[in-house]
Write a protein that holds these residues in place. Structure first.
Motif, PDB file in Angstrom:
ATOM      1  N   ILE A 346       0.856  -1.192   0.000  1.00  0.00           N
ATOM      2  CA  ILE A 346       0.000   0.000   0.000  1.00  0.00           C
ATOM      3  C   ILE A 346       0.891   1.240   0.000  1.00  0.00           C
ATOM      4  CG2 ILE A 346      -1.706   1.270   1.389  1.00  0.00           C
ATOM      5  CD1 ILE A 346      -2.815  -1.329   0.234  1.00  0.00           C
ATOM      6  N   GLU A 347       1.931   1.182   0.845  1.00  0.00           N
ATOM      7  CA  GLU A 347       2.863   2.296   0.961  1.00  0.00           C
ATOM      8  C   GLU A 347       3.556   2.576  -0.373  1.00  0.00           C
ATOM      9  OE1 GLU A 347       4.292   1.887   4.886  1.00  0.00           O
ATOM     10  OE2 GLU A 347       6.188   2.848   4.333  1.00  0.00           O
ATOM     11  N   ALA A 348       3.946   1.513  -1.062  1.00  0.00           N
ATOM     12  CA  ALA A 348       4.644   1.671  -2.345  1.00  0.00           C
ATOM     13  C   ALA A 348       3.750   2.397  -3.349  1.00  0.00           C
ATOM     14  CB  ALA A 348       5.063   0.302  -2.884  1.00  0.00           C
ATOM     15  N   VAL A 349       2.464   2.056  -3.364  1.00  0.00           N
ATOM     16  CA  VAL A 349       1.540   2.711  -4.300  1.00  0.00           C
ATOM     17  C   VAL A 349       1.402   4.191  -3.937  1.00  0.00           C
ATOM     18  CG1 VAL A 349      -0.860   2.828  -5.082  1.00  0.00           C
ATOM     19  CG2 VAL A 349       0.250   0.602  -4.814  1.00  0.00           C
ATOM     20  N   LEU A 350       1.279   4.486  -2.663  1.00  0.00           N
ATOM     21  CA  LEU A 350       1.098   5.884  -2.231  1.00  0.00           C
ATOM     22  C   LEU A 350       2.293   6.733  -2.654  1.00  0.00           C
ATOM     23  CD1 LEU A 350      -0.429   5.364   1.326  1.00  0.00           C
ATOM     24  CD2 LEU A 350      -1.598   6.092  -0.756  1.00  0.00           C
ATOM     25  N   LEU A 351       3.500   6.191  -2.447  1.00  0.00           N
ATOM     26  CA  LEU A 351       4.704   6.950  -2.806  1.00  0.00           C
ATOM     27  C   LEU A 351       4.783   7.135  -4.317  1.00  0.00           C
ATOM     28  CD1 LEU A 351       7.292   5.523  -0.259  1.00  0.00           C
ATOM     29  CD2 LEU A 351       6.292   7.815  -0.315  1.00  0.00           C
ATOM     30  N   ALA A 352       4.506   6.070  -5.055  1.00  0.00           N
ATOM     31  CA  ALA A 352       4.582   6.141  -6.520  1.00  0.00           C
ATOM     32  C   ALA A 352       3.584   7.150  -7.078  1.00  0.00           C
ATOM     33  CB  ALA A 352       4.341   4.755  -7.126  1.00  0.00           C
ATOM     34  N   GLU A 353       2.435   7.294  -6.410  1.00  0.00           N
ATOM     35  CA  GLU A 353       1.395   8.189  -6.912  1.00  0.00           C
ATOM     36  C   GLU A 353       1.505   9.598  -6.317  1.00  0.00           C
ATOM     37  OE1 GLU A 353      -1.185   7.102  -9.121  1.00  0.00           O
ATOM     38  OE2 GLU A 353       0.038   5.299  -9.307  1.00  0.00           O
ATOM     39  N   GLY A 354       2.546   9.822  -5.534  1.00  0.00           N
ATOM     40  CA  GLY A 354       2.777  11.158  -4.990  1.00  0.00           C
ATOM     41  C   GLY A 354       1.937  11.510  -3.778  1.00  0.00           C
ATOM     42  N   MET A 393      -9.216  11.334  -7.271  1.00  0.00           N
ATOM     43  CA  MET A 393      -7.952  10.852  -6.693  1.00  0.00           C
ATOM     44  C   MET A 393      -8.186   9.545  -5.934  1.00  0.00           C
ATOM     45  SD  MET A 393      -5.757  14.128  -5.316  1.00  0.00           S
ATOM     46  CE  MET A 393      -7.022  15.223  -4.707  1.00  0.00           C
ATOM     47  N   GLU A 394      -9.292   9.472  -5.213  1.00  0.00           N
ATOM     48  CA  GLU A 394      -9.603   8.258  -4.455  1.00  0.00           C
ATOM     49  C   GLU A 394      -9.749   7.068  -5.400  1.00  0.00           C
ATOM     50  OE1 GLU A 394     -11.976  10.055  -0.537  1.00  0.00           O
ATOM     51  OE2 GLU A 394     -13.120   9.579  -2.319  1.00  0.00           O
ATOM     52  N   LYS A 395     -10.430   7.320  -6.516  1.00  0.00           N
ATOM     53  CA  LYS A 395     -10.646   6.225  -7.474  1.00  0.00           C
ATOM     54  C   LYS A 395      -9.339   5.782  -8.101  1.00  0.00           C
ATOM     55  CE  LYS A 395     -15.434   6.469  -8.801  1.00  0.00           C
ATOM     56  NZ  LYS A 395     -16.325   7.380  -9.525  1.00  0.00           N
ATOM     57  N   SER A 396      -8.500   6.737  -8.474  1.00  0.00           N
ATOM     58  CA  SER A 396      -7.268   6.347  -9.168  1.00  0.00           C
ATOM     59  C   SER A 396      -6.318   5.621  -8.205  1.00  0.00           C
ATOM     60  CB  SER A 396      -6.635   7.553  -9.864  1.00  0.00           C
ATOM     61  OG  SER A 396      -5.612   8.096  -9.094  1.00  0.00           O
ATOM     62  N   LEU A 397      -6.318   6.033  -6.940  1.00  0.00           N
ATOM     63  CA  LEU A 397      -5.503   5.313  -5.943  1.00  0.00           C
ATOM     64  C   LEU A 397      -6.008   3.878  -5.749  1.00  0.00           C
ATOM     65  CD1 LEU A 397      -4.634   7.539  -2.851  1.00  0.00           C
ATOM     66  CD2 LEU A 397      -3.069   6.327  -4.360  1.00  0.00           C
ATOM     67  N   ALA A 398      -7.335   3.734  -5.679  1.00  0.00           N
ATOM     68  CA  ALA A 398      -7.917   2.395  -5.491  1.00  0.00           C
ATOM     69  C   ALA A 398      -7.535   1.492  -6.664  1.00  0.00           C
ATOM     70  CB  ALA A 398      -9.429   2.497  -5.345  1.00  0.00           C
ATOM     71  N   ASN A 399      -7.563   2.055  -7.887  1.00  0.00           N
ATOM     72  CA  ASN A 399      -7.189   1.260  -9.064  1.00  0.00           C
ATOM     73  C   ASN A 399      -5.725   0.852  -9.019  1.00  0.00           C
ATOM     74  OD1 ASN A 399      -9.635   1.080 -10.328  1.00  0.00           O
ATOM     75  ND2 ASN A 399      -9.374   3.017 -11.430  1.00  0.00           N
ATOM     76  N   ALA A 400      -4.862   1.804  -8.643  1.00  0.00           N
ATOM     77  CA  ALA A 400      -3.427   1.503  -8.582  1.00  0.00           C
ATOM     78  C   ALA A 400      -3.177   0.397  -7.548  1.00  0.00           C
ATOM     79  CB  ALA A 400      -2.641   2.758  -8.227  1.00  0.00           C
ATOM     80  N   MET A 401      -3.920   0.436  -6.442  1.00  0.00           N
ATOM     81  CA  MET A 401      -3.746  -0.592  -5.409  1.00  0.00           C
ATOM     82  C   MET A 401      -4.265  -1.934  -5.901  1.00  0.00           C
ATOM     83  SD  MET A 401      -4.535   1.555  -1.954  1.00  0.00           S
ATOM     84  CE  MET A 401      -3.560   3.025  -1.601  1.00  0.00           C
ATOM     85  N   ARG A 402      -5.376  -1.895  -6.634  1.00  0.00           N
ATOM     86  CA  ARG A 402      -5.906  -3.159  -7.171  1.00  0.00           C
ATOM     87  C   ARG A 402      -4.882  -3.781  -8.124  1.00  0.00           C
ATOM     88  NH1 ARG A 402     -10.401  -1.572  -9.161  1.00  0.00           N
ATOM     89  NH2 ARG A 402     -11.761  -2.253  -7.489  1.00  0.00           N
ATOM     90  N   ASN A 403      -4.243  -2.947  -8.940  1.00  0.00           N
ATOM     91  CA  ASN A 403      -3.240  -3.479  -9.872  1.00  0.00           C
ATOM     92  C   ASN A 403      -2.057  -4.086  -9.136  1.00  0.00           C
ATOM     93  OD1 ASN A 403      -4.740  -2.732 -12.059  1.00  0.00           O
ATOM     94  ND2 ASN A 403      -3.692  -0.760 -12.336  1.00  0.00           N
ATOM     95  N   MET A 404      -1.740  -3.516  -7.998  1.00  0.00           N
ATOM     96  CA  MET A 404      -0.573  -3.983  -7.241  1.00  0.00           C
ATOM     97  C   MET A 404      -0.868  -5.276  -6.493  1.00  0.00           C
ATOM     98  SD  MET A 404       2.518  -2.984  -6.082  1.00  0.00           S
ATOM     99  CE  MET A 404       3.612  -3.035  -4.679  1.00  0.00           C
TER     100      MET A 404
END
Lengths: 437, 141
Positions: A346-354, A393-404
């Motif tokens: 989760i942390e990795a996605v947050l950092l990657a997405e700024g 932003m919430e949606k795009s973060l959720a998608n990035a996490m789903r991909n991860m």
């Protein structure tokens, strides 16, 4: 349900001293096999100054180096393979949610061994030739479906290879084929039970008599609920791809812990901090050593499951040691809807997405299904007075996490400094599922 | 002329609003209007004040997520249909309104409104061209 008590009576009821002797003989051979054929593990042993000739029996187990999940990942795809690839007949794989997958290789001997473990589990819950086994674990790289499928064949049951999902079809086959044993995750069993109830079925109209449920944590309360709604006895099963798959340990009619198949898998409990072996009966991290695998024989594998072993005689007559349901983890891995998730992902996605690294994961359970929410503090400069942008932003973060990680959380952006901190650090995970009794 | 609006991202919980207004009061910032939008997790507090830039600076220092942006503010006759006329005008120009709230003044016979649209500058132009009275920022000081 038949009268058969054991799948392999001689082994399953073998006196403890004889089991230990058998384990010692097998361990000596297994260590030599690994040392001679797996350079990665040979290096680990050489670094520790241990030679195969130092291992005379299970009393020398502590001399061997541990294998961690990271070792298995580093050796991707076949650095731990101990036989020529041509001798292998199958691979299975972990979900690979923490990066590289772990690929487990099997010779026909390894498949037979694994399937026999599942066959023992099925017979232990009362299955016999005339039973109809509905396997609703996923089939494919995941070991759940193939393992129970093979075990069911070995017992001679009629096997329904349903795989997971498509509830309507599951229920139709269950009723039309008069399934007597159900194998799936406990949360799916609970869901199937609720669906049958909604359709007006009472427990006595459901043909099932027993269920084998594993691959995720569940409580005694869930067990009672499943038993009531489906009108069955619900049994636990334990396993991991790194060791073979489901059936490393299984519950018997006594429902008081899972018998480890000790003729194939040697269990130890260690102190997770120091790695020091603990006496039988102490609480600590469960470590497994394969005793007679050919293709992928993993020695002293740290499961990270916190557990207790029990050597008390069991009313079912089996002599193999019983493991309690895992009571937690010695790392921070969470199992959410059957998927392994680490906060670091989760942390990795947050950092990657700024985004800010101030976040909190909240897990809950509603209608027997896990809820998965991630709260993230918005950085002041990310706020632009628009609800629309926050939602986007919430949606795009959720998608990035789903991909991860393979499953998507509900992401909630919250104002800065609103996630509770203790000693300056936010508490990363709040698990309100009460999965451990 | 469009005017400056301060907005703050706050937690949807008791006391959030008070924290913000209290901080602004201590800095002698005079609030002229306020509107709160809420969702289940958060709220956005939108404020028309006499010194929005100073207010933001203050809130930034406290670690709040604050933003200053231009919004349209205008007056309509305080009578039935006064606002409808302006909205119909904007609709005719294809202007999308994100949110809107009232601004209280002591001026009799007039009602002031604040709105954020998809394009603040264009909205301003439409209002001017159609003779709608705009609120001058100087009136807020």
């Amino acid at each position: 349900m038949g009268n058969r008590k054991y799948f392999n009576e001689a082994i399953e009821t073998m006196p403890v001293e004889e089991i230990k002797k058998l384990q010692s003989e097998k361990l000596v051979k297994q260590v030599a096999h690994v040392y001679n054929n797996v350079p990665y593990y040979r290096d680990l042993m050489d670094k520790k100054g241990v030679k195969p000739e130092d291992i005379h029996g299970i009393e020398d187990l502590y001399k061997l180096p541990f294998i961690e999940k990271s070792d298995l990942r580093e050796s991707y795809p076949n650095g731990m393979l101990a036989v020529p690839l041509a001798d292998c007949v199958r691979i299975q794989s972990t979900s690979g949610t923490t990066g590289k997958r772990v690929i487990a290789y099997y010779t026909q001997h390894d498949i037979d061994l694994w399937e026999e473990c599942c066959a023992r589990a099925l017979v232990a819950v009362g299955a016999d030739r005339e039973d109809v086994v509905q396997v609703s674990y996923g089939y494919g790289l995941f070991t759940g479906g193939p393992g129970l499928n093979g075990g069911s064949h070995k017992v001679g049951c009629l096997t329904l290879p349903m795989s997971s999902g498509n509830t309507e079809r599951q229920l139709q086959f269950m009723m039309d084929m008069q399934a007597t044993v159900l194998c799936c995750t406990p949360s799916y069993a609970a869901y199937l039970g609720e669906s049958l109830k909604e359709q007006g079925y009472t427990p006595d109209q459901i043909p099932l008599k027993a269920g084998i449920f594993g691959a995720e944590p569940w409580t005694q309360e869930m067990r009672r609920n499943i038993e009531q709604t489906l009108g069955i006895k619900a049994y636990d099963i334990y396993g991991l791809t790194e060791i073979s798959g489901p059936g490393v340990a299984f519950e018997c009619s006594a429902q008081g812990g899972m018998h480890i198949n000790e003729d194939h898998f040697l269990a130890e409990i260690i102190n997770p901090e120091t790695g020091e072996p603990l006496p039988e009966g102490a609480k600590g991290e469960l470590v497994f050593t394969c005793l007679d695998k050919e293709a992928f024989p993993v020695l002293r594998y740290r499961t990270r499951d916190i557990c207790v072993l029990n050597r008390e005689p069991c009313s079912c007559g089996r002599t193999h040691v019983r493991m309690a349901k895992p009571m937690g983890r010695s790392d921070d891995m969470m199992i959410i809807r059957g998927v392994n998730v680490f906060p670091s992902q989760i942390e990795a996605v947050l950092l990657a997405e700024g985004f800010s690294e101030n976040y909190q994961i909240k897990l809950g359970r509603v209608n027997n299904s896990d809820t998965f929410d991630v709260y993230v503090e918005l950085k002041p400069e990310q706020f632009d007075d628009s609800v629309k942008n926050i939602t986007a932003m919430e949606k795009s973060l959720a998608n990035a996490m789903r991909n991860m990680i393979g499953i998507g959380p509900a992401v909630h952006l919250v104002p800065p400094k609103t996630i509770a901190r203790s000693e300056g650090k936010a508490k990363r995970v709040v698990d309100e599922r009460n999965l451990h009794d | 002329m469009a005017i400056k609006q301060l907005s703050v991202f706050v937690e949807n919980k008791q006391g959030s609003l008070h924290d913000i207004t209290d901080a602004l009061a201590k800095a002698n910032i005079d609030l002229r209007s306020m509107c709160v939008a809420d969702t289940s997790n958060y709220g956005i507090v939108r404020i028309i004040a006499n010194d929005p830039d100073k207010a933001k600076e203050l809130l930034d220092k406290d670690g709040h997520a604050a933003n200053v942006r231009l919004v349209n503010a205008f007056a309509v006759p305080d009578q039935p249909g006064g606002l409808a006329k302006v909205l119909s005008l904007l609709e005719g120009h294809g202007v999308n309104i994100d949110y809107m709230y009232a601004l209280i003044t002591s001026e009799e016979g007039k009602a002031y409104s604040v709105m954020r649209t998809g394009n603040t500058e264009e909205t301003d132009k439409i209002l001017i061209e159609n003779g709608i009275e705009l609120l001058d920022e100087s009136k807020l000081h």
